[in-house]
Design a protein around this motif. Structure first.
Motif, mmCIF file in Angstrom:
data_model
loop_
_atom_site.group_PDB
_atom_site.id
_atom_site.type_symbol
_atom_site.label_atom_id
_atom_site.label_comp_id
_atom_site.label_asym_id
_atom_site.label_seq_id
_atom_site.Cartn_x
_atom_site.Cartn_y
_atom_site.Cartn_z
ATOM 1 N N LEU A 29 0.848 -1.187 0.000
ATOM 2 C CA LEU A 29 0.000 0.000 0.000
ATOM 3 C C LEU A 29 0.886 1.240 0.000
ATOM 4 O O LEU A 29 2.116 1.149 0.086
ATOM 5 C CB LEU A 29 -0.933 -0.023 1.212
ATOM 6 N N ASP A 30 0.269 2.407 -0.081
ATOM 7 C CA ASP A 30 1.016 3.660 -0.193
ATOM 8 C C ASP A 30 1.982 3.915 0.960
ATOM 9 O O ASP A 30 2.977 4.604 0.786
ATOM 10 C CB ASP A 30 0.060 4.850 -0.328
ATOM 11 N N GLU A 36 -1.201 -5.675 1.044
ATOM 12 C CA GLU A 36 -2.560 -6.137 0.778
ATOM 13 C C GLU A 36 -2.416 -7.355 -0.131
ATOM 14 O O GLU A 36 -1.780 -7.259 -1.187
ATOM 15 C CB GLU A 36 -3.339 -5.028 0.079
#
Length: 100
Positions: A29-30, A36
């Motif tokens: 994820l960012d 994820e």
């Protein structure tokens, strides 16, 4: 991550990546620390220090095996907060696993 359908091991990156059979996918994820990944996969963590030492042992004598070339890896439990499991898209569920 390990796909439990085909056994493929996938290195996580920010862009989504899939296993060989297409049943599993995952990505960072960012925040670059949370992963994820598809339900039905296993999250693998490597002992980075042990890996570094194993690579150094290999680099010092690459023609033969040595016990220092071993390093630890472990499976993250489902409770690991840096791993989020998401449902596999219906088109990625292998026919043997699809609901009747």
């Amino acid at each position: 991550m390990v796909c439990r359908s085909c056994g493929d091991v996938i290195l996580m990156r920010p862009e989504p990546r899939s296993c060989w059979c297409g049943a599993s996918s995952g990505r960072y994820l960012d925040d670059r620390s949370t992963v994820e990944q598809s339900e039905g996969t296993l999250s693998i963590a490597l002992d980075n220090g042990g890996l570094r030492d194993a690579v150094a042992a290999f680099d010092s004598a690459p023609q033969g095996w040595h016990p220092l070339m071993m390093f630890r890896a472990f499976l993250n439990p489902l409770s690991e907060t840096d791993v989020r499991y998401v449902p596999r898209p219906a088109q990625e569920i292998p026919a043997a696993d699809a609901p009747a």
